[in-house]
Write a protein that holds these residues in place. Structure first.
Motif, short mmCIF file in Angstrom:
data_model
loop_
_atom_site.label_atom_id
_atom_site.label_comp_id
_atom_site.label_asym_id
_atom_site.label_seq_id
_atom_site.Cartn_x
_atom_site.Cartn_y
_atom_site.Cartn_z
N GLY A 5 31.80 67.66 47.62
CA GLY A 5 31.56 66.32 48.16
C GLY A 5 32.14 65.21 47.31
O GLY A 5 31.51 64.16 47.17
N ARG A 6 33.33 65.45 46.75
CA ARG A 6 33.94 64.38 45.96
C ARG A 6 34.37 63.21 46.86
O ARG A 6 34.47 62.09 46.40
CB ARG A 6 35.15 64.91 45.17
N PRO A 38 25.96 71.46 52.42
CA PRO A 38 25.02 71.17 53.50
C PRO A 38 23.85 72.15 53.56
O PRO A 38 22.73 71.76 53.88
CB PRO A 38 25.90 71.29 54.75
N CYS A 39 24.08 73.41 53.22
CA CYS A 39 23.01 74.42 53.23
C CYS A 39 22.10 74.23 52.02
O CYS A 39 20.87 74.22 52.15
CB CYS A 39 23.64 75.82 53.24
N ASP A 59 28.03 62.87 54.98
CA ASP A 59 26.68 63.24 55.42
C ASP A 59 25.65 62.70 54.42
O ASP A 59 26.01 61.95 53.50
CB ASP A 59 26.56 64.76 55.64
N ASP A 60 24.39 63.06 54.58
CA ASP A 60 23.31 62.53 53.74
C ASP A 60 23.57 62.74 52.25
O ASP A 60 23.04 62.02 51.41
CB ASP A 60 21.99 63.23 54.07
N TRP A 61 24.35 63.77 51.93
CA TRP A 61 24.53 64.15 50.53
C TRP A 61 25.95 63.93 50.03
O TRP A 61 26.31 64.39 48.95
CB TRP A 61 24.10 65.61 50.34
N LEU A 113 18.16 66.73 61.18
CA LEU A 113 18.51 67.58 60.04
C LEU A 113 19.05 68.94 60.49
O LEU A 113 19.98 69.48 59.90
CB LEU A 113 17.30 67.77 59.13
N ALA A 114 18.46 69.48 61.57
CA ALA A 114 18.95 70.76 62.09
C ALA A 114 20.40 70.62 62.53
O ALA A 114 21.24 71.48 62.25
CB ALA A 114 18.06 71.24 63.24
N ALA A 115 20.69 69.50 63.20
CA ALA A 115 22.07 69.26 63.65
C ALA A 115 23.00 69.06 62.46
O ALA A 115 24.17 69.45 62.50
CB ALA A 115 22.12 68.02 64.56
N LEU A 116 22.47 68.49 61.40
CA LEU A 116 23.29 68.17 60.23
C LEU A 116 23.74 69.43 59.47
O LEU A 116 24.82 69.46 58.89
CB LEU A 116 22.49 67.26 59.29
N VAL A 117 22.94 70.48 59.48
CA VAL A 117 23.32 71.69 58.75
C VAL A 117 24.10 72.68 59.64
O VAL A 117 24.85 73.51 59.13
CB VAL A 117 22.10 72.43 58.13
#
Lengths: 415, 75
Positions: free
Chosen positions: B21-22, A334-335, B36-38, A363-367
């Motif tokens: 993230g597997r 995430p980072c 998540d997005d990734w 995005l801030a909440a996501l990280v």
């Protein structure tokens, strides 16, 4: 009899010049100013003395020093680490302290090690600082003042170098990057042993408390947050490191020490992982946790970075976020992925007026909270505070203008 | 006799330095983790997610099957 013992013990420093009160960095000046470190019959008593003094950590997190020492003292064969690696570009107080008062830091390290029963001691700081510490250690040995062995390790030149788990990784011979932590360092730190990691200023404060006691320590500062702290002031006409009592008014720092007109101030930042304080709130801002909490800020590691009216808050934040993204250790997904995205979207808003603030908030909440260390949380905090404090500037940017006439990308953080 | 520790829920700790993230844990713990997005696992509150009684078996599978050994179940 050794030289230092024949000296009469001088009185405790009065006023708020405590840490940098000696006339020079050498042992003679140190002992002339402070006298020798007392050698109590029961060194462990210092933990209670420090607890009574109410000293909190000066490295940023502000954890009670006495409580951390007590936790480590309960374990077997503990280790003490003095952390002088200040990776934060806006901070230079640890460097100033190690340059001007290395013996105070070493006294604190010795006293802390005696109190928790540690034999192994480390000091971790940038290489130029280590040179000064080496000289100080030689002086102590030559004078018969202190023969303790302290292992010196050069700190990496990165933002995260001083993060506690990164320090321990480096001391263990691995890359100086943060690690996942399931058990508290106080119980299991370096090589699985209980490890006390203190910022060098915390140790210097401890060395003063060991000499002059809790009552003296509490004679300045606030009731709940006593003592003094070192502040790195920047962005002002006059910049540098000053020692102030806890509870000092930020506005006084800016005007009296910084020689800057408050009317020229747009906002103040307490470090790259900190929050912006808008100029309108500065009258309420004093350097204490209690006073800064309503402003979602903390005294942190004593950074007071002034953003003047000729700089744009959104652009400054975009620049810093770009720096933070580049300083990610790139270990945690995430980072590694999120911080560059966060910097990119904020940059698009700040420099091109593109991008919805809602996406930046998402995005801030996501990280936030999704890493082995607090690097993503700190970046999220900074960006969120920018969107709140500089909210009125957002529509200007979306219309293709800015609160400031001309600024080139990256200008602010490079100053 | 139930102790304080018994009353605390199990929590699934993600070692972010290991996770790549597997996505196996996301499949096994669909209600608790999302992508998540990734492609990395995301818990609702971003802390180590609490694991209910009925999910404990699935969480144990996730811990055992994570190809990166990034998961730990702990009180």
């Amino acid at each position: 009899m050794t030289r230092y013992l024949s000296r009469a013990t001088p009185g405790a420093p009065t006023g708020t010049d405590r840490l940098l009160a000696a006339s020079g960095p050498d042992l003679t000046a140190h002992l002339t100013c402070y006298g020798p470190l007392p050698a109590p019959a029961n060194p462990r008593e210092l933990i209670d003395v420090v607890t009574a003094a109410g000293l909190s950590g000066r490295g940023g997190a502000g954890f009670p020093v006495g409580r951390k020492m007590a936790a480590v003292a309960d374990g077997r064969r503990p280790i003490v680490v003095a952390n002088g690696a200040e990776g934060e570009p806006d901070s230079s107080k640890d460097a100033v302290l190690l340059t001007q008062a290395p013996h105070l830091v070493l006294d604190g390290l010795t006293a802390a090690a005696d109190a928790v029963g540690a034999r192994e001691c480390h000091l971790y700081a940038a290489e130029p600082m280590l040179g000064l510490v080496r000289r100080a250690l030689a002086e102590r040995q030559a004078a018969g003042y202190d023969g303790r062995q302290i292992q010196l390790t050069p700190a990496a030149d990165s933002f995260l170098a001083g993060e506690k788990t990164a320090v321990l990784s480096r001391l263990a011979g691995r890359a100086p990057i943060p690690a996942d932590q399931l058990i508290s360092t106080s119980r299991s730190g370096l090589r699985g042993r209980p490890t006390l990691v203190h910022n060098v200023e915390s140790l210097a404060q401890l060395a003063l408390i060991a000499r002059y006691g809790p009552h003296w320590f509490r004679s300045v500062g606030t009731l709940d947050e006593p003592g003094t702290m070192l502040v790195t002031l920047s962005g002002t006409t006059v910049t540098g490191v000053v020692e102030v009592p806890l509870g000092a008014r930020v506005l006084d720092l800016i005007t009296r020490t910084g020689r800057t007109d408050p009317a020229d101030v747009r906002a103040v930042l307490g470090g790259y992982h900190g929050s912006w304080i808008p100029a309108a709130a500065l009258a309420r801002a004093t350097l204490s946790r209690a006073a800064l909490q309503p402003l979602h800020a903390t005294p942190g590691a004593g950074i007071v970075r002034v953003l003047t009216r000729d700089s744009c808050g959104l652009r400054a934040t975009a620049d810093i976020t770009g720096y933070l993204a580049a300083q990610s250790a790139r270990q945690c997904g995430p980072c590694r992925n999120g911080l560059p995205r966060l910097a990119e979207t904020l940059g698009a808003l700040a420099y091109d007026g593109r991008c919805e603030p809602r996406e930046i908030t998402r995005l801030a909440a996501l990280v936030d909270g999704r890493g082995a260390c607090h690097h993503p949380d700190g970046a999220a905090r900074l960006v969120r505070s920018a969107l709140t404090v500089f909210a009125d500037d957002i529509p200007l940017h979306q219309r293709g203008t800015c609160c400031v006439a001309h600024e080139t990308p990256g200008a602010w953080s490079l100053r | 006799m139930t102790t304080e520790r018994d009353r605390q829920p199990w929590r699934l700790h993600i070692d972010w330095t290991r996770c790549e993230g597997r996505g196996l844990c996301i499949e096994l713990l669909a209600g608790t983790l999302a992508r998540d997005d990734w492609g990395f696992p995301r818990a609702r509150d971003h802390g180590d997610p609490a694991i209910g009684r009925y999910q404990l078996a699935a969480a144990r599978d996730a811990v055992a099957l994570c190809p990166r050994l990034a998961l730990t179940l702990r009180k």
